[in-house]
Design a protein around this motif. Structure first.
Motif, mmCIF file in Angstrom:
data_model
loop_
_atom_site.group_PDB
_atom_site.id
_atom_site.type_symbol
_atom_site.label_atom_id
_atom_site.label_comp_id
_atom_site.label_asym_id
_atom_site.label_seq_id
_atom_site.Cartn_x
_atom_site.Cartn_y
_atom_site.Cartn_z
ATOM 1 N N SER A 91 0.893 -1.413 -0.027
ATOM 2 C CA SER A 91 -0.327 -0.320 0.063
ATOM 3 C C SER A 91 1.071 1.224 -0.631
ATOM 4 C CB SER A 91 -0.661 -0.016 1.435
ATOM 5 O OG SER A 91 -1.993 -1.034 1.547
ATOM 6 N N CYS A 92 0.595 2.002 -1.045
ATOM 7 C CA CYS A 92 1.194 3.945 -0.569
ATOM 8 C C CYS A 92 0.217 4.507 -0.783
ATOM 9 C CB CYS A 92 1.967 3.586 -1.552
ATOM 10 S SG CYS A 92 2.799 5.521 -1.490
ATOM 11 N N GLY A 97 -8.457 7.619 -13.881
ATOM 12 C CA GLY A 97 -9.396 7.189 -14.733
ATOM 13 C C GLY A 97 -9.308 5.040 -14.235
ATOM 14 N N GLY A 98 -8.149 5.007 -13.810
ATOM 15 C CA GLY A 98 -8.262 3.763 -13.634
ATOM 16 C C GLY A 98 -7.431 2.579 -14.996
ATOM 17 N N SER A 99 -7.186 3.657 -15.970
ATOM 18 C CA SER A 99 -6.043 2.662 -17.048
ATOM 19 C C SER A 99 -4.985 1.901 -16.250
ATOM 20 C CB SER A 99 -5.705 2.885 -18.133
ATOM 21 O OG SER A 99 -7.283 3.784 -18.583
ATOM 22 N N THR A 100 -4.286 0.919 -16.831
ATOM 23 C CA THR A 100 -3.305 0.226 -16.243
ATOM 24 C C THR A 100 -2.060 -0.133 -17.202
ATOM 25 O OG1 THR A 100 -4.334 -1.999 -15.820
ATOM 26 C CG2 THR A 100 -4.449 -0.339 -14.328
ATOM 27 N N SER A 156 -4.443 -1.259 -8.433
ATOM 28 C CA SER A 156 -5.181 -0.756 -7.615
ATOM 29 C C SER A 156 -5.139 0.838 -7.075
ATOM 30 C CB SER A 156 -6.049 -1.817 -7.601
ATOM 31 O OG SER A 156 -6.180 -1.930 -5.460
ATOM 32 N N ARG A 157 -6.074 1.771 -6.892
ATOM 33 C CA ARG A 157 -6.511 2.651 -6.208
ATOM 34 C C ARG A 157 -8.006 3.000 -5.944
ATOM 35 N NH1 ARG A 157 -3.924 7.534 -10.131
ATOM 36 N NH2 ARG A 157 -4.789 9.020 -8.808
ATOM 37 N N THR A 215 -4.811 6.739 -2.290
ATOM 38 C CA THR A 215 -4.188 5.652 -2.377
ATOM 39 C C THR A 215 -3.358 4.355 -2.824
ATOM 40 O OG1 THR A 215 -4.248 5.845 0.549
ATOM 41 C CG2 THR A 215 -3.190 3.199 -0.539
ATOM 42 N N VAL A 216 -2.332 4.079 -3.983
ATOM 43 C CA VAL A 216 -1.794 2.469 -4.019
ATOM 44 C C VAL A 216 -1.599 1.744 -3.567
ATOM 45 C CG1 VAL A 216 -0.273 3.737 -4.910
ATOM 46 C CG2 VAL A 216 -1.128 2.722 -6.902
#
Length: 121
Positions: free
Chosen positions: A21-22, A54-57, A70-71, A77-78
């Protein structure tokens, strides 16, 4: 000041799992992308995975199918879920964020202090 604080590293056996986690804190207007890099002894720092607001990985080939990024935008947090870990995944893992501290500010890149991941039997 902006701080990125990682947690979740440790020692795990081959085939095991860890979740990193970060959390970013401080005066933050918006976070564009967040990501994870790693650096093994004697090697250059390399991208592991990244995620946009936007959630693109994006994933490095060597973790595809094993790691998931994920974030939580509300918590700044990521996360990095690491499964099927291998000894070659042993490294210091660093969190990275590109963010703006105000509406008028240009994006800047910040780094966490790193968390050690050791995969060994």
């Amino acid at each position: 000041q902006v701080q990125l604080v990682e947690s979740g590293g440790g020692l795990v056996q081959p085939g095991g799992s860890l979740r990193l986690s970060c959390a970013a804190s401080g005066i933050i207007f918006s976070i564009n992308s967040m990501g994870w890099y790693r650096q093994a002894p004697g090697k250059q720092r390399e991208l592991v995975a990244a995620i946009t607001d936007g959630g693109s990985t994006d994933y490095a080939d060597f973790v595809k199918g094993r790691f998931t990024i994920s974030r939580d935008n509300a918590k700044n947090t990521v996360y990095l879920q690491m499964n099927s870990l291998k000894p070659e995944d042993t490294a210091v893992y660093y969190c990275n964020a590109e963010l703006r501290r105000s509406y008028f500010a240009r994006p800047s890149t910040y780094w966490g202090q790193g968390t050690q991941v050791t995969v060994s039997s």
